[in-house]
Enzyme design. Structure first.
Site, PDB file in Angstrom:
ATOM      1  N   LYS A   1       4.308   0.868  38.586  1.00 54.80           N
ATOM      2  CA  LYS A   1       4.067   1.603  39.826  1.00 54.80           C
ATOM      3  C   LYS A   1       3.934   3.352  39.294  1.00 54.80           C
ATOM      4  O   LYS A   1       3.795   4.350  40.228  1.00 54.80           O
ATOM      5  CB  LYS A   1       5.098   1.669  40.803  1.00 54.80           C
ATOM      6  CG  LYS A   1       5.527   0.208  41.409  1.00 54.80           C
ATOM      7  CD  LYS A   1       6.565   0.219  42.224  1.00 54.80           C
ATOM      8  CE  LYS A   1       7.298  -1.029  42.646  1.00 54.80           C
ATOM      9  NZ  LYS A   1       8.152  -1.109  43.300  1.00 54.80           N
TER      10      LYS A   1
ATOM     11  N   ARG B   1      10.696  -2.228  23.536  1.00 55.30           N
ATOM     12  CA  ARG B   1       9.134  -2.055  22.994  1.00 55.30           C
ATOM     13  C   ARG B   1       8.243  -1.659  23.866  1.00 55.30           C
ATOM     14  O   ARG B   1       8.294  -2.186  25.219  1.00 55.30           O
ATOM     15  CB  ARG B   1       9.019  -3.716  22.652  1.00 55.30           C
ATOM     16  CG  ARG B   1       7.546  -3.923  21.895  1.00 55.30           C
ATOM     17  CD  ARG B   1       7.223  -4.940  21.349  1.00 55.30           C
ATOM     18  NE  ARG B   1       7.747  -5.412  20.042  1.00 55.30           N
ATOM     19  CZ  ARG B   1       7.720  -6.242  19.463  1.00 55.30           C
ATOM     20  NH1 ARG B   1       6.748  -7.059  19.664  1.00 55.30           N
ATOM     21  NH2 ARG B   1       8.343  -6.445  18.107  1.00 55.30           N
TER      22      ARG B   1
ATOM     23  N   ARG C   1       9.751 -13.158  18.638  1.00 52.67           N
ATOM     24  CA  ARG C   1      10.921 -13.069  17.838  1.00 52.67           C
ATOM     25  C   ARG C   1      11.922 -11.750  18.355  1.00 52.67           C
ATOM     26  O   ARG C   1      13.063 -11.948  18.185  1.00 52.67           O
ATOM     27  CB  ARG C   1      10.475 -12.635  16.473  1.00 52.67           C
ATOM     28  CG  ARG C   1      10.279 -14.163  15.740  1.00 52.67           C
ATOM     29  CD  ARG C   1       9.069 -13.864  14.565  1.00 52.67           C
ATOM     30  NE  ARG C   1       7.913 -13.692  15.157  1.00 52.67           N
ATOM     31  CZ  ARG C   1       7.157 -14.196  15.552  1.00 52.67           C
ATOM     32  NH1 ARG C   1       7.319 -15.721  15.117  1.00 52.67           N
ATOM     33  NH2 ARG C   1       5.952 -14.289  16.211  1.00 52.67           N
ATOM     34  N   THR C   2      11.216 -10.740  18.322  1.00 54.62           N
ATOM     35  CA  THR C   2      12.070  -9.407  18.543  1.00 54.62           C
ATOM     36  C   THR C   2      12.928  -9.420  19.933  1.00 54.62           C
ATOM     37  O   THR C   2      14.306  -9.355  19.722  1.00 54.62           O
ATOM     38  CB  THR C   2      11.148  -8.079  18.528  1.00 54.62           C
ATOM     39  OG1 THR C   2      10.607  -8.088  17.259  1.00 54.62           O
ATOM     40  CG2 THR C   2      12.225  -6.895  18.491  1.00 54.62           C
TER      41      THR C   2
ATOM     42  N   HIS D   1       9.400   0.016  13.378  1.00 56.24           N
ATOM     43  CA  HIS D   1       9.956  -1.101  13.895  1.00 56.24           C
ATOM     44  C   HIS D   1      11.171  -1.257  13.171  1.00 56.24           C
ATOM     45  O   HIS D   1      11.293  -2.191  12.476  1.00 56.24           O
ATOM     46  CB  HIS D   1       8.857  -2.141  13.643  1.00 56.24           C
ATOM     47  CG  HIS D   1       9.282  -3.497  14.315  1.00 56.24           C
ATOM     48  ND1 HIS D   1      10.760  -3.728  15.074  1.00 56.24           N
ATOM     49  CD2 HIS D   1       8.484  -4.407  14.652  1.00 56.24           C
ATOM     50  CE1 HIS D   1      10.685  -4.790  15.490  1.00 56.24           C
ATOM     51  NE2 HIS D   1       9.661  -5.557  15.484  1.00 56.24           N
TER      52      HIS D   1
END
Ligand code: NCD
Length: 308
Positions: free
Chosen positions: A80, A101, A51-52, A129
């Site tokens: 890396k 995120r 969703r986000t 959030h």
């Protein structure tokens, strides 16, 4: 450069402004169809998301903008060993705004400190959030018509659930709200939320393990998933995962105008039969998230442009 990492980054006036813009987008989508023409959103998702990430991307497309993205820690130079700081400086050369995120608490903040474009936190570990809270707020606004004088039950994993922490931050800024915190002993809200937010502001709250006992007084019930990925051992997760399963039987003594929210994904916490009850709002919440992200992208890009 203005970024949104946590709920206190937005004033109450700004939350109202975002709600108003989102409502206008819902009423007049065509008015916004070219609002971000020529702009690019970079989505950097180092943790799973449906969703986000998709709502940020859908939001940008519906504003007439474009999207570039990295998904999964394994596919970018993070694998890396590149630092968040260097990634932030790099992405600032390609895009106009970032949604990120990351599993580490504080990571979005580090990115914002090093980027030269606005950064939006799409979830940093078990911390916060804020854009899920924007989705929650629009849902509460559309269902209840107000942010004040509500009894809000939060149920499930209140310890690791970042959406819970941000929603408490937000709703404790409005008058007359009361929280009922429903969780197993091991998954209570962290003390920085309890002490620094609820107690410091003198907000009434109770803590309980009993969902059915709490039910009759609730105006809003915010169910959450037990956050498997934040547990140190699988045994604890397995023991706690089904602590609360909301079904029609448990809703017997609920108010007729209760609003049931869940940030999703749902695992087992709400039985599918509840989806047909008019009080279930969690799929409306998904759609509201897109509108609020549109409003937020618009606002931050406008502010960034005015800074130049
Ligand atoms: C939430 C999250 O990522 O914190 N999901 C979401 O963004 N809607 C809730 C969760 O994963 O349980």
């Amino acid at each position: 450069m203005r970024s949104v990492i946590d709920i206190p980054d937005l004033s109450l006036d700004e939350l109202k402004e975002l709600i108003d813009v989102a409502m206008d987008i819902i009423a007049n989508p065509q008015k916004y169809a070219e609002a971000c023409h020529g702009k690019k959103l970079a989505t950097l998702f180092f943790e799973p998301s449906t969703r986000t990430r998709m709502s940020f991307e859908a939001a940008m497309y519906e504003l007439g903008g474009n999207v570039i993205s990295v998904t999964g820690a394994g596919t970018s130079s993070a694998a890396k060993g590149e630092s968040m700081a260097d990634t932030a400086k790099t992405v600032s050369c390609y895009a106009d705004i970032i949604a990120v995120r990351h599993p580490k608490e504080g990571s979005a903040y580090v990115m914002a400190q090093n980027a030269t474009i606005p950064v939006i936190n799409g979830g940093d570990g078990g911390h916060s959030h804020p854009t899920q809270t924007l989705a929650d707020l629009l849902t509460i606004y559309r269902e209840k018509g107000r942010f004040e004088g509500l009894t809000i039950g939060l149920c499930g994993d209140l310890k690791f659930g970042r959406t819970v922490h941000s929603l408490i931050q937000a709703m404790s800024r409005y008058n007359g709200n009361k929280f009922v915190l429903i969780s197993p002993e091991e998954l209570k809200v962290p003390s920085y939320v309890k002490k620094d937010v609820l107690q410091q502001r003198g907000i009434p709250y109770e803590q309980t393990t009993d969902l059915e006992g709490a039910m009759p007084q609730l105006d809003i019930l915010y169910m959450t998933r037990v956050q498997r990925e934040r547990f140190f051992n699988e045994e604890d997760y397995l023991r706690l995962k089904d602590s609360y399963i909301l079904n029609m039987e448990k809703l017997k003594n609920a108010k007729p105008d209760l609003a049931i929210l869940h940030p999703l994904p749902r695992v087992n916490e709400i039985s599918v039969a509840v989806d047909n009850d008019p009080r279930a709002c969690y799929f409306k919440q998904v759609l509201n998230g897109k509108y609020m992200r549109m409003a937020l992208i618009l606002k931050l890009l406008k502010e960034a442009q005015n800074e130049h």
